[in-house]
Enzyme design. Structure first.
Site, PDB file in Angstrom:
ATOM      1  N   CYS A 134      87.808  30.678   2.229  1.00  0.00           N
ATOM      2  CA  CYS A 134      86.875  30.994   1.138  1.00  0.00           C
ATOM      3  C   CYS A 134      85.559  31.504   1.699  1.00  0.00           C
ATOM      4  O   CYS A 134      84.698  30.723   2.121  1.00  0.00           O
ATOM      5  CB  CYS A 134      86.647  29.760   0.277  1.00  0.00           C
ATOM      6  SG  CYS A 134      85.494  30.062  -1.078  1.00  0.00           S
ATOM      7  N   CYS A 137      82.465  30.330  -0.172  1.00  0.00           N
ATOM      8  CA  CYS A 137      82.061  28.946   0.109  1.00  0.00           C
ATOM      9  C   CYS A 137      81.390  28.841   1.473  1.00  0.00           C
ATOM     10  O   CYS A 137      80.390  28.152   1.626  1.00  0.00           O
ATOM     11  CB  CYS A 137      83.268  28.007   0.135  1.00  0.00           C
ATOM     12  SG  CYS A 137      84.506  28.305  -1.104  1.00  0.00           S
ATOM     13  N   ASP A 138      81.963  29.484   2.467  1.00  0.00           N
ATOM     14  CA  ASP A 138      81.585  29.179   3.856  1.00  0.00           C
ATOM     15  C   ASP A 138      80.884  30.312   4.590  1.00  0.00           C
ATOM     16  O   ASP A 138      80.409  30.114   5.709  1.00  0.00           O
ATOM     17  CB  ASP A 138      82.846  28.775   4.640  1.00  0.00           C
ATOM     18  CG  ASP A 138      83.488  27.519   4.058  1.00  0.00           C
ATOM     19  OD1 ASP A 138      82.737  26.668   3.551  1.00  0.00           O
ATOM     20  OD2 ASP A 138      84.725  27.399   4.097  1.00  0.00           O
TER      21      ASP A 138
END
Ligand code: NDP
Length: 307
Positions: A134, A137-138
């Protein structure tokens, strides 16, 4: 046979949010949280884009708090996976892996989707230490660093261009000599100067040490094996929605995502609603999953009042 007014299946942001709303509405929801309580989010570390946490929040803490919030209002949260369903009539019938048989008046399916991984042992070893599925997300953790994105579809192109804004360089590892992505996405990638496409390449191994990912060993179709130096390894080779057990009754699209009606969370079966990633091939965010869990619970409330 246990009789339940509102059954929620899935212990991710969608399921827990549905449980918070349904319990506050007096629907006495029972939630089965499946094999991976907390859902996909628990495979990441810090969540920095969930509103309300200016310093970010530990993903497990966030999910634990959502769960606790649902329990506080009386939701009955249980370990267990639904193994079969019969939605051919009313009430809706379901069987749990512990053998429990349920008759439910309304069901919210919030079983999520699982990111696909290559299946390499080294990829598993460095999950959460440089291996991620992701970018939204990261990606932020790789500011001014070098990363690779595996895949040649729309997701891979989207994630690569997103990462190219944050990172100094992005490799795309594409197993064929063409993208699967739409032409518009391909153009966007090709017009981004800090993306380098490695065509015809497969990953043999993710390389790293105790600090996390340091590189990847690739094999080109012509047999050449070579290493690239990277700090992050992002998978974008598709997701698998967890809808298999419902497919005999619930309509899905060609990729297995449950089809919901317009802006509603209603499925093709009356009394069965779907929320979160299992019905969302596009956004796949904790906040959008939570929002659709809320919608599903409100729709169940309305449905139960009129039935
Ligand atoms: P796709 O299935 O479209 O693409 C998967 C990509 O990963 C393909 O390039 C595929 O290669 C590659 N791949 C699959 N398995 C492996 C493997 N084992 N090793 C290396 N590469 C592999 O998935 P997406 O998640 O990209 O997209 C899913 C759906 O969502 C699509 O319909 C897409 O159009 C849509 N979508 C739309 C977006 C938008 O419009 N903005 C954004 C994101 C997704 P190969 O081509 O060789 O099979």
């Amino acid at each position: 046979m246990e009789k339940i007014k509102c059954l929620i299946i899935g212990g991710g942001p969608a399921g827990y949010t549905a449980a918070i709303y349904a319990s506050r509405a007096g629907l006495n929801p029972v939630l089965y949280e499946g094999m991976e309580p907390g859902g996909q989010l628990t495979t990441t570390t810090i969540v920095e884009n969930f509103p309300g946490f200016p310093e970010g929040v530990d993903a497990n803490q966030l999910m634990g708090d959502m769960r606790a919030q649902a329990v506080r209002f009386g939701a009955d949260i249980r370990r267990g996976t639904i193994t079969s369903v019969d939605f051919s009539g009313k009430p809706l019938r379901l069987v749990v892996d512990d053998g429990n048989e349920i008759e439910a008046q309304a069901v919210i399916i919030a079983t999520g989707a699982a990111a696909r991984y290559l299946g390499l042992p080294s990829e598993r070893k460095f999950r959460g230490m440089g291996v991620s599925a992701c970018a939204t997300c990261d990606g932020f953790f790789y500011r001014k660093k070098v990363v690779a994105v595996v895949g040649g579809g729309d997701t891979a192109c989207e994630e690569a261009t997103y990462l190219a804004n944050i990172c100094s360089k992005v490799y795309m590892i594409v197993r064929r000599d063409v993208f699967r992505a739409s032409v518009a996405m391909q153009e966007r990638v090709k017009n981004t100067p800090n993306i380098e496409i490695l065509w015809n390449c497969n990953t043999r191994e993710v390389l790293g040490d105790e600090s996390g990912v340091t590189g990847a060993r690739l094999e080109r179709k012509d047999g050449k094996v070579f290493d690239i130096d990277i700090d992050g390894f992002f998978l974008a080779i598709g997701h698998h929605p967890n809808s298999d057990v419902f497919k005999a009754f619930i309509d899905t699209d060609e990729n297995g995502y449950i089809i919901t009606q317009g802006k509603s969370t209603k499925t093709n079966v009356e009394g069965v609603f779907a929320a979160g990633d299992v019905q969302d091939p596009s956004f796949r965010q904790a906040i959008t999953a939570a929002a659709s869990g809320c919608k599903a619970a409100l729709e169940v409330e309305k449905f139960l009042m009129s039935n």
